[in-house]
Design a protein around this motif. Structure first.
Motif, PDB file in Angstrom:
ATOM      1  N   ARG A  98      29.447  11.955  -4.463  1.00 24.23           N
ATOM      2  CA  ARG A  98      28.469  10.999  -5.303  1.00 24.23           C
ATOM      3  C   ARG A  98      27.435  12.223  -5.817  1.00 24.23           C
ATOM      4  O   ARG A  98      26.638  13.013  -5.489  1.00 24.23           O
ATOM      5  CB  ARG A  98      27.406  10.397  -4.230  1.00 24.23           C
ATOM      6  CG  ARG A  98      28.284   9.461  -3.611  1.00 24.23           C
ATOM      7  CD  ARG A  98      27.264   8.468  -2.736  1.00 24.23           C
ATOM      8  NE  ARG A  98      27.924   7.753  -1.757  1.00 24.23           N
ATOM      9  CZ  ARG A  98      28.486   6.534  -2.151  1.00 24.23           C
ATOM     10  NH1 ARG A  98      28.266   6.254  -3.237  1.00 24.23           N
ATOM     11  NH2 ARG A  98      29.198   5.796  -1.130  1.00 24.23           N
ATOM     12  N   ALA A  99      28.007  12.382  -7.291  1.00 28.35           N
ATOM     13  CA  ALA A  99      27.239  13.513  -8.143  1.00 28.35           C
ATOM     14  C   ALA A  99      25.833  13.280  -8.460  1.00 28.35           C
ATOM     15  O   ALA A  99      25.076  14.253  -8.588  1.00 28.35           O
ATOM     16  CB  ALA A  99      28.044  13.805  -9.318  1.00 28.35           C
ATOM     17  N   SER A 100      25.503  11.899  -8.385  1.00 28.68           N
ATOM     18  CA  SER A 100      24.016  11.734  -8.714  1.00 28.68           C
ATOM     19  C   SER A 100      23.114  12.081  -7.651  1.00 28.68           C
ATOM     20  O   SER A 100      21.832  12.617  -7.515  1.00 28.68           O
ATOM     21  CB  SER A 100      23.945  10.112  -8.993  1.00 28.68           C
ATOM     22  OG  SER A 100      24.339   9.362  -8.002  1.00 28.68           O
ATOM     23  N   GLN A 101      23.507  11.950  -6.265  1.00 32.00           N
ATOM     24  CA  GLN A 101      22.877  12.414  -5.343  1.00 32.00           C
ATOM     25  C   GLN A 101      23.193  13.628  -4.548  1.00 32.00           C
ATOM     26  O   GLN A 101      22.642  14.240  -3.677  1.00 32.00           O
ATOM     27  CB  GLN A 101      23.291  11.155  -4.047  1.00 32.00           C
ATOM     28  CG  GLN A 101      22.731   9.921  -4.696  1.00 32.00           C
ATOM     29  CD  GLN A 101      23.213   8.673  -3.620  1.00 32.00           C
ATOM     30  OE1 GLN A 101      23.825   8.980  -2.618  1.00 32.00           O
ATOM     31  NE2 GLN A 101      22.754   7.379  -3.697  1.00 32.00           N
ATOM     32  N   HIS A 102      24.133  14.332  -5.089  1.00 31.29           N
ATOM     33  CA  HIS A 102      24.795  15.526  -4.591  1.00 31.29           C
ATOM     34  C   HIS A 102      25.107  15.678  -3.224  1.00 31.29           C
ATOM     35  O   HIS A 102      24.756  16.453  -2.387  1.00 31.29           O
ATOM     36  CB  HIS A 102      23.507  16.676  -4.993  1.00 31.29           C
ATOM     37  CG  HIS A 102      23.234  16.807  -6.158  1.00 31.29           C
ATOM     38  ND1 HIS A 102      23.899  17.246  -7.287  1.00 31.29           N
ATOM     39  CD2 HIS A 102      22.124  16.407  -7.119  1.00 31.29           C
ATOM     40  CE1 HIS A 102      23.283  17.297  -8.524  1.00 31.29           C
ATOM     41  NE2 HIS A 102      22.020  16.675  -8.302  1.00 31.29           N
ATOM     42  N   GLN A 103      25.959  14.600  -2.968  1.00 27.89           N
ATOM     43  CA  GLN A 103      26.411  14.418  -1.388  1.00 27.89           C
ATOM     44  C   GLN A 103      27.982  14.189  -1.546  1.00 27.89           C
ATOM     45  O   GLN A 103      28.583  13.709  -2.409  1.00 27.89           O
ATOM     46  CB  GLN A 103      25.956  13.165  -0.842  1.00 27.89           C
ATOM     47  CG  GLN A 103      24.430  13.417  -0.604  1.00 27.89           C
ATOM     48  CD  GLN A 103      23.738  12.072   0.048  1.00 27.89           C
ATOM     49  OE1 GLN A 103      24.529  10.972   0.047  1.00 27.89           O
ATOM     50  NE2 GLN A 103      22.805  12.259   0.489  1.00 27.89           N
ATOM     51  N   SER A 154      22.374  10.951   9.710  1.00 28.55           N
ATOM     52  CA  SER A 154      21.688  11.087   8.774  1.00 28.55           C
ATOM     53  C   SER A 154      22.214  12.564   7.873  1.00 28.55           C
ATOM     54  O   SER A 154      21.824  12.486   6.874  1.00 28.55           O
ATOM     55  CB  SER A 154      19.971  11.156   8.791  1.00 28.55           C
ATOM     56  OG  SER A 154      19.913  12.155   9.681  1.00 28.55           O
ATOM     57  N   SER A 155      22.722  13.426   8.429  1.00 27.53           N
ATOM     58  CA  SER A 155      23.122  14.428   7.644  1.00 27.53           C
ATOM     59  C   SER A 155      24.355  14.244   7.056  1.00 27.53           C
ATOM     60  O   SER A 155      25.352  13.847   7.503  1.00 27.53           O
ATOM     61  CB  SER A 155      23.316  15.641   8.725  1.00 27.53           C
ATOM     62  OG  SER A 155      24.560  15.435   9.649  1.00 27.53           O
ATOM     63  N   LYS A 156      24.437  14.838   5.668  1.00 26.37           N
ATOM     64  CA  LYS A 156      25.334  14.551   4.742  1.00 26.37           C
ATOM     65  C   LYS A 156      25.797  16.052   3.962  1.00 26.37           C
ATOM     66  O   LYS A 156      24.757  16.841   4.021  1.00 26.37           O
ATOM     67  CB  LYS A 156      25.020  13.619   3.662  1.00 26.37           C
ATOM     68  CG  LYS A 156      25.062  12.315   4.235  1.00 26.37           C
ATOM     69  CD  LYS A 156      25.321  11.195   3.453  1.00 26.37           C
ATOM     70  CE  LYS A 156      24.849   9.605   3.754  1.00 26.37           C
ATOM     71  NZ  LYS A 156      25.437   9.431   4.743  1.00 26.37           N
ATOM     72  N   TRP A 157      26.888  16.077   3.803  1.00 28.69           N
ATOM     73  CA  TRP A 157      27.259  17.487   3.226  1.00 28.69           C
ATOM     74  C   TRP A 157      26.359  17.582   1.841  1.00 28.69           C
ATOM     75  O   TRP A 157      26.491  16.654   0.790  1.00 28.69           O
ATOM     76  CB  TRP A 157      28.850  17.568   2.814  1.00 28.69           C
ATOM     77  CG  TRP A 157      29.519  17.628   4.233  1.00 28.69           C
ATOM     78  CD1 TRP A 157      29.919  16.874   5.032  1.00 28.69           C
ATOM     79  CD2 TRP A 157      29.625  18.926   4.779  1.00 28.69           C
ATOM     80  NE1 TRP A 157      30.395  17.571   6.174  1.00 28.69           N
ATOM     81  CE2 TRP A 157      30.392  18.782   6.173  1.00 28.69           C
ATOM     82  CE3 TRP A 157      29.302  20.141   4.573  1.00 28.69           C
ATOM     83  CZ2 TRP A 157      30.621  19.741   7.012  1.00 28.69           C
ATOM     84  CZ3 TRP A 157      29.661  21.312   5.400  1.00 28.69           C
ATOM     85  CH2 TRP A 157      30.365  21.112   6.735  1.00 28.69           C
ATOM     86  N   ARG A 158      25.909  18.507   1.396  1.00 23.13           N
ATOM     87  CA  ARG A 158      25.140  18.623  -0.007  1.00 23.13           C
ATOM     88  C   ARG A 158      25.987  19.488  -0.679  1.00 23.13           C
ATOM     89  O   ARG A 158      26.374  20.465  -0.539  1.00 23.13           O
ATOM     90  CB  ARG A 158      23.941  19.227   0.186  1.00 23.13           C
ATOM     91  CG  ARG A 158      23.077  18.383   1.285  1.00 23.13           C
ATOM     92  CD  ARG A 158      22.307  17.246   0.743  1.00 23.13           C
ATOM     93  NE  ARG A 158      21.396  17.193  -0.357  1.00 23.13           N
ATOM     94  CZ  ARG A 158      20.930  16.270  -0.895  1.00 23.13           C
ATOM     95  NH1 ARG A 158      21.440  15.135  -0.679  1.00 23.13           N
ATOM     96  NH2 ARG A 158      19.916  16.488  -1.955  1.00 23.13           N
ATOM     97  N   ILE A 159      25.918  19.222  -2.306  1.00 24.93           N
ATOM     98  CA  ILE A 159      26.659  19.727  -3.231  1.00 24.93           C
ATOM     99  C   ILE A 159      25.439  21.066  -3.480  1.00 24.93           C
ATOM    100  O   ILE A 159      24.470  20.700  -3.871  1.00 24.93           O
ATOM    101  CB  ILE A 159      27.159  19.004  -4.215  1.00 24.93           C
ATOM    102  CG1 ILE A 159      28.169  17.883  -3.788  1.00 24.93           C
ATOM    103  CG2 ILE A 159      27.765  19.745  -5.502  1.00 24.93           C
ATOM    104  CD1 ILE A 159      28.359  16.731  -4.797  1.00 24.93           C
ATOM    105  N   ASP A 160      25.998  22.270  -3.596  1.00 20.20           N
ATOM    106  CA  ASP A 160      25.051  23.300  -4.358  1.00 20.20           C
ATOM    107  C   ASP A 160      24.588  22.969  -5.490  1.00 20.20           C
ATOM    108  O   ASP A 160      25.460  22.950  -6.530  1.00 20.20           O
ATOM    109  CB  ASP A 160      25.817  24.645  -3.980  1.00 20.20           C
ATOM    110  CG  ASP A 160      24.751  25.713  -4.396  1.00 20.20           C
ATOM    111  OD1 ASP A 160      23.795  25.527  -4.390  1.00 20.20           O
ATOM    112  OD2 ASP A 160      25.287  26.973  -4.298  1.00 20.20           O
TER     113      ASP A 160
END
Length: 94
Positions: free
Chosen positions: A28-33, A82-88
């Protein structure tokens, strides 16, 4: 079944399951996830257990099933939902 034919069957399974697993991962590029990593791992583990059972190694398949079930039951205790992988978000050219 000759070994070369069995090798082709296993290659087809790995390729197909890899394609399905990659389709389960959503960015999800808009949410950086990034979502779906555990689902992709479950698909791959299930295919691996199926291959092992199909080769006649039932005890190994049962042990692998038990290990996967234990791991998948422990993951929610370690990582909250609630923890998701975040895109740098850093600029790669900087």
């Amino acid at each position: 079944m000759p070994l070369s034919d069995m090798s082709r069957v296993l290659q087809g399974i790995v390729q197909g399951i890899g394609f399905l697993g990659a389709g389960a991962i959503i960015v999800r590029a808009s949410q950086h996830q990034i979502e779906g990593l555990t689902t992709a791992a479950r698909i791959l583990a299930t295919a691996g257990i199926g291959v092992v059972a199909g080769l006649g190694l039932e005890a190994t398949a049962a042990l692998a099933t038990l290990m996967v079930l234990v791991i998948l039951s422990v993951i929610p205790l370690i990582m909250p939902s609630s923890s998701k992988w975040r895109i740098d978000q850093r600029d790669p050219e900087a």
